[in-house]
Design a protein around this motif. Structure first.
Motif: not given
Length: 296
Positions: A39-47, A51-56, A77-88
């Protein structure tokens, strides 16, 4: 699962690669985060960071020294790039959430002191009426983006123990669910989208040694016999086919059709489609034969 090792802690973490690998609480929290991103309330980097905080299962804290704080956020930030796999990502750069699961991480939940049951894995045992109405609300949301349709979709598939769908007062239940946390509503929507992807594109069952492709019901044939799969689900005429099935008398009136297991009805619909195609081909063959004879 992604593997993330933190040497300072001598500890290894396992992080889901996509929504389908999340446990119950992870699934709900990530669903809310995905909603905020969609819905555009948060940018992708924030997501990614949230998300990393939630999953860890981490909590936000601030380091005493600024240099340590900067280093921490750099590592996060580097570790959060793992969440790129949630998308294609498609050729235009558009991100698409990976939805390829049909197991339900949230089988039941409590709301205002009451327990509600959700669908089983693979949507096993749902009524055809739920299936038909659910698709309608799904299409309504795709067309309008109004959350009220997601609440209606959620209400259709979440019943009290021993409550039957046939006796559900949908309007009253939707009013009751108005203040339900969006993590539940949007989470179920994402599950339903994944189910739609499966049932309309990949679903095939083995019946009496014969494979039946349920996905054929969600395809339309053009004049040149090419199959189009980008039609809105409602455009294939689920309801009209339901009435046709009711008119056949196999399951009784329309309301009786709606109370049957959805998969049984879809199999019967496949049979109707096969018969209709066969009759159409026979008529076309007869017409062509007649035209050929007339030229002779």
């Amino acid at each position: 699962m992604h593997s993330l090792e933190i040497l300072e802690l001598k500890k290894r973490f396992w992080i889901p690669e996509n929504l389908g690998e999340c446990k119950r609480d992870q699934f709900l929290d990530m669903s809310k985060l995905i909603y905020l991103f969609h819905t555009g309330e948060i940018p992708y980097n924030t997501f990614r960071v949230m998300g990393l905080y939630i999953l860890m299962n981490m909590s936000f804290s601030k380091e005493e020294f600024e240099a340590a704080e900067d280093e921490k956020w750099g590592n996060i930030y580097i570790a959060s790039e793992l969440l790129d796999s949630f998308f294609t990502v498609d050729e235009t750069g558009m991100k698409h959430l990976v939805l390829d699961f049909i197991h339900n991480p949230v089988k039941s939940f409590k709301y205002k002191g009451l327990t509600y049951n959700s669908v089983k894995d693979n949507f096993t045992g749902i009524k055809y009426g739920q299936f038909e109405d659910g698709f309608g609300e799904y299409e309504n949301f795709k067309r309008t983006g109004e959350i009220e349709y997601l609440v209606r979709l959620f209400a259709i598939f979440h019943l009290r123990p021993n409550e039957s769908f046939e006796k559900l007062n949908l309007e009253k239940r939707c009013k009751w669910f108005e203040l339900l946390d969006i993590r539940h509503v949007y989470g179920f929507y994402l599950l339903f989208v994944s189910f739609v992807n499966y049932i309309t594109k990949d679903c095939a069952i083995l019946l009496d040694g014969k494979e039946i492709e349920i996905s054929m019901l969600f395809q339309s044939e053009s004049d040149n016999d090419e199959v189009k799969t980008d039609q809105p689900v409602e455009s294939i005429g689920l309801r009209s086919t339901s009435f046709q099935l009711a008119e056949s008398g196999v399951f009784g009136p329309y309301e009786k059709v709606r109370s049957e297991d959805y998969l049984i009805i879809l199999i019967r619909m496949c049979d109707l489609v096969f018969r209709n195609r066969k009759e159409k081909k026979e008529m076309e063959d007869a017409k062509n034969k007649s035209e050929t004879n007339s030229y002779d």
